[in-house]
Design a protein around this motif. Structure first.
Motif, PDB file in Angstrom:
ATOM      1  N   TRP A  46       0.810  -1.214   0.000  1.00  0.00           N
ATOM      2  CA  TRP A  46       0.000   0.000   0.000  1.00  0.00           C
ATOM      3  C   TRP A  46       0.848   1.270   0.000  1.00  0.00           C
ATOM      4  N   VAL A  47       2.115   1.128   0.343  1.00  0.00           N
ATOM      5  CA  VAL A  47       3.042   2.243   0.104  1.00  0.00           C
ATOM      6  C   VAL A  47       3.142   2.471  -1.400  1.00  0.00           C
ATOM      7  N   GLY A  48       3.200   1.374  -2.151  1.00  0.00           N
ATOM      8  CA  GLY A  48       3.210   1.465  -3.615  1.00  0.00           C
ATOM      9  C   GLY A  48       1.917   2.042  -4.155  1.00  0.00           C
ATOM     10  N   ALA A  49       0.798   1.746  -3.474  1.00  0.00           N
ATOM     11  CA  ALA A  49      -0.489   2.309  -3.904  1.00  0.00           C
ATOM     12  C   ALA A  49      -0.490   3.829  -3.782  1.00  0.00           C
ATOM     13  N   VAL A  50       0.089   4.343  -2.698  1.00  0.00           N
ATOM     14  CA  VAL A  50       0.198   5.798  -2.517  1.00  0.00           C
ATOM     15  C   VAL A  50       1.057   6.400  -3.626  1.00  0.00           C
ATOM     16  N   ILE A  51       2.185   5.750  -3.918  1.00  0.00           N
ATOM     17  CA  ILE A  51       3.058   6.225  -5.000  1.00  0.00           C
ATOM     18  C   ILE A  51       2.309   6.199  -6.331  1.00  0.00           C
ATOM     19  N   GLY A  52       1.539   5.127  -6.554  1.00  0.00           N
ATOM     20  CA  GLY A  52       0.770   5.013  -7.787  1.00  0.00           C
ATOM     21  C   GLY A  52      -0.270   6.107  -7.926  1.00  0.00           C
ATOM     22  N   LEU A  53      -0.957   6.437  -6.848  1.00  0.00           N
ATOM     23  CA  LEU A  53      -1.958   7.506  -6.884  1.00  0.00           C
ATOM     24  C   LEU A  53      -1.317   8.867  -7.147  1.00  0.00           C
ATOM     25  N   LEU A  54      -0.177   9.114  -6.509  1.00  0.00           N
ATOM     26  CA  LEU A  54       0.535  10.372  -6.753  1.00  0.00           C
ATOM     27  C   LEU A  54       1.039  10.437  -8.200  1.00  0.00           C
ATOM     28  N   THR A  55       1.494   9.308  -8.706  1.00  0.00           N
ATOM     29  CA  THR A  55       1.951   9.236 -10.101  1.00  0.00           C
ATOM     30  C   THR A  55       0.805   9.535 -11.061  1.00  0.00           C
ATOM     31  N   TYR A  56      -0.357   8.956 -10.776  1.00  0.00           N
ATOM     32  CA  TYR A  56      -1.527   9.190 -11.628  1.00  0.00           C
ATOM     33  C   TYR A  56      -1.971  10.656 -11.543  1.00  0.00           C
ATOM     34  N   GLY A  57      -1.928  11.215 -10.339  1.00  0.00           N
ATOM     35  CA  GLY A  57      -2.270  12.629 -10.178  1.00  0.00           C
ATOM     36  C   GLY A  57      -1.340  13.530 -10.964  1.00  0.00           C
ATOM     37  N   TRP A  58      -0.052  13.194 -10.952  1.00  0.00           N
ATOM     38  CA  TRP A  58       0.915  13.959 -11.723  1.00  0.00           C
ATOM     39  C   TRP A  58       0.638  13.810 -13.228  1.00  0.00           C
ATOM     40  N   GLY A  59       0.233  12.620 -13.647  1.00  0.00           N
ATOM     41  CA  GLY A  59      -0.123  12.413 -15.048  1.00  0.00           C
ATOM     42  C   GLY A  59      -1.309  13.262 -15.462  1.00  0.00           C
ATOM     43  N   MET A  60      -2.277  13.410 -14.565  1.00  0.00           N
ATOM     44  CA  MET A  60      -3.442  14.259 -14.858  1.00  0.00           C
ATOM     45  C   MET A  60      -3.029  15.725 -14.995  1.00  0.00           C
ATOM     46  N   LEU A  61      -2.130  16.176 -14.125  1.00  0.00           N
ATOM     47  CA  LEU A  61      -1.634  17.552 -14.229  1.00  0.00           C
ATOM     48  C   LEU A  61      -0.862  17.749 -15.530  1.00  0.00           C
ATOM     49  N   TYR A  62      -0.090  16.737 -15.905  1.00  0.00           N
ATOM     50  CA  TYR A  62       0.696  16.795 -17.140  1.00  0.00           C
ATOM     51  C   TYR A  62      -0.213  16.949 -18.356  1.00  0.00           C
ATOM     52  N   GLN A  63      -1.335  16.236 -18.340  1.00  0.00           N
ATOM     53  CA  GLN A  63      -2.255  16.328 -19.463  1.00  0.00           C
ATOM     54  C   GLN A  63      -2.992  17.667 -19.491  1.00  0.00           C
ATOM     55  N   HIS A  64      -3.223  18.237 -18.309  1.00  0.00           N
ATOM     56  CA  HIS A  64      -4.003  19.475 -18.226  1.00  0.00           C
ATOM     57  C   HIS A  64      -3.172  20.711 -18.557  1.00  0.00           C
TER      58      HIS A  64
END
Length: 256
Positions: free
Chosen positions: A38-56
Motif C-alpha cells: 500500500w506504500v506502492g499504492a500511494v506512490i501510484g496515486l501520486l503518479t496518476y495525479g501527476w499524469g493528470m496535471l501533465y495532461q491538463h
C-alpha cells in the motif's frame, strides 16, 4: 488494533509519510508485510495525479519524466535505491559470498553502484518521457503496487542469506500464512487492474515483473545464498524500472 498498528509500522518502515509513533511489539509486526504494497499504492496515486496535471497543463516531457521519477524516491526516502546500490557493489565485487555480505553492510558506496544507478535512471527517465497518455501512467502506477507485493512474497517465501538484519526480523516475526494469503490476494487484485487497463500491455507488465522476480531469486541465490534487506530493495527498484520500460515500449509501438 494490531492490524491498524501493522499498517502504521509498514508505512513508518517503508515510507517517509508521517505516522503516529509507538513502541513496536512483535504482535503488531506480524502483519506489517501485508500493508507493504500500500506504500506502492500511494506512490501510484501520486503518479496518476501527476499524469493528470501533465495532461491538463503544458509541461515538457523531460520535466514530466523528472518529477515522475522523483515521486517514488521522495515517498520511500530512497530506501530501495540504497538497497539497489549496495547490491550492485556486492554483485560486481567478484568476491566470496562472505565478502559480498560484508559489502552489503558497508555504508560507503563504490564505483559500480554509482555507474549502475546512473545508467538505471538514464533509462528510467528516458522511458518515462515516452508515456504518452494517462492509461500508460496508470499502468506504471500499478507497477509500484506490483513490485512491493512480489517483494513481500519474496520476504516470506525465499531463503534468507543471513539470520540478522531488518529482513530477517520481519520475516521471522511475520504470521507467514496470513501474510502469504494477503499478498497473493493483493497480487491477484493488482493483476486484474493491469489487465483491465490494457489486456496485452497488462500481460506484458505482469510477465516482466514475474521474470524479474525469477532473475532476482536466481541472482541472489547464486551470489549470496539467499536474499537480504538490501537485495529486496534491489528487486523493487529493478521491477519498477522494468515496468516503466515495458509500458514505454508499448506506447512507442502504439499498443496503448
Amino acid at each position: 488494533m494490531s492490524v491498524l498498528k501493522a499498517f502504521v509500522i509498514a508505512f513508518s518502515m517503508y515510507s517517509k509519510i508521517p505516522m503516529p509513533q509507538f513502541e513496536w511489539k512483535d504482535r503488531d509486526m506480524k502483519y506489517a508485510l501485508c500493508f507493504f504494497p500500500w506504500v506502492g499504492a500511494v506512490i501510484g496515486l501520486l503518479t496518476y495525479g501527476w499524469g493528470m496535471l501533465y495532461q491538463h497543463y503544458e509541461v515538457g516531457p523531460l520535466f514530466f519524466a523528472a518529477v515522475g521519477t522523483a515521486i517514488p524516491i521522495l515517498v520511500s526516502g530512497g530506501l530501495h535505491v540504497d538497497g539497489y546500490m549496495d547490491s550492485m557493489d556486492a554483485f560486481h565485487s567478484y568476491q566470496s559470498r562472505e565478502k559480498k555480505l560484508e559489502i552489503l553492510k558497508d555504508p560507503h558506496i563504490g564505483a559500480f553502484s554509482v555507474i549502475r544507478v546512473i545508467v538505471y535512471y538514464l533509462l528510467y527517465v528516458g522511458a518515462y518521457s515516452e508515456l504518452g497518455n494517462l492509461k500508460a501512467v496508470a499502468l506504471v502506477g500499478a507497477g509500484f503496487f506490483l513490485s512491493r507485493t512480489l517483494c513481500g512474497i519474496g520476504v516470506v517465501s525465499l531463503h534468507g542469506a543471513k539470520k540478522e538484519g531488518l529482513l530477517y526480523m520481519f520475516s521471522s516475526i511475520a504470521h507467514e500464512k496470513a501474510v502469504k494469503i494477503a499478498l497473493y490476494a493483493q497480487l491477484a487484485g493488482c493483476a486484474a487492474v493491469l489487465l483491465y487497463l490494457s489486456l496485452w500491455v497488462g500481460i506484458a507488465a505482469l510477465a516482466g515483473a514475474l521474470l524479474t522476480f525469477c532473475y532476482y531469486r536466481y541472482r541472489c541465490y547464486k551470489e549470496l545464498g539467499g536474499i537480504t534487506g538490501d537485495t529486496s530493495g534491489y528487486f523493487v527498484t529493478l521491477c519498477e524500472g522494468a515496468t516503466v520500460i515495458i509500458v514505454a515500449v508499448c506506447c512507442i509501438g502504439k499498443f496503448i
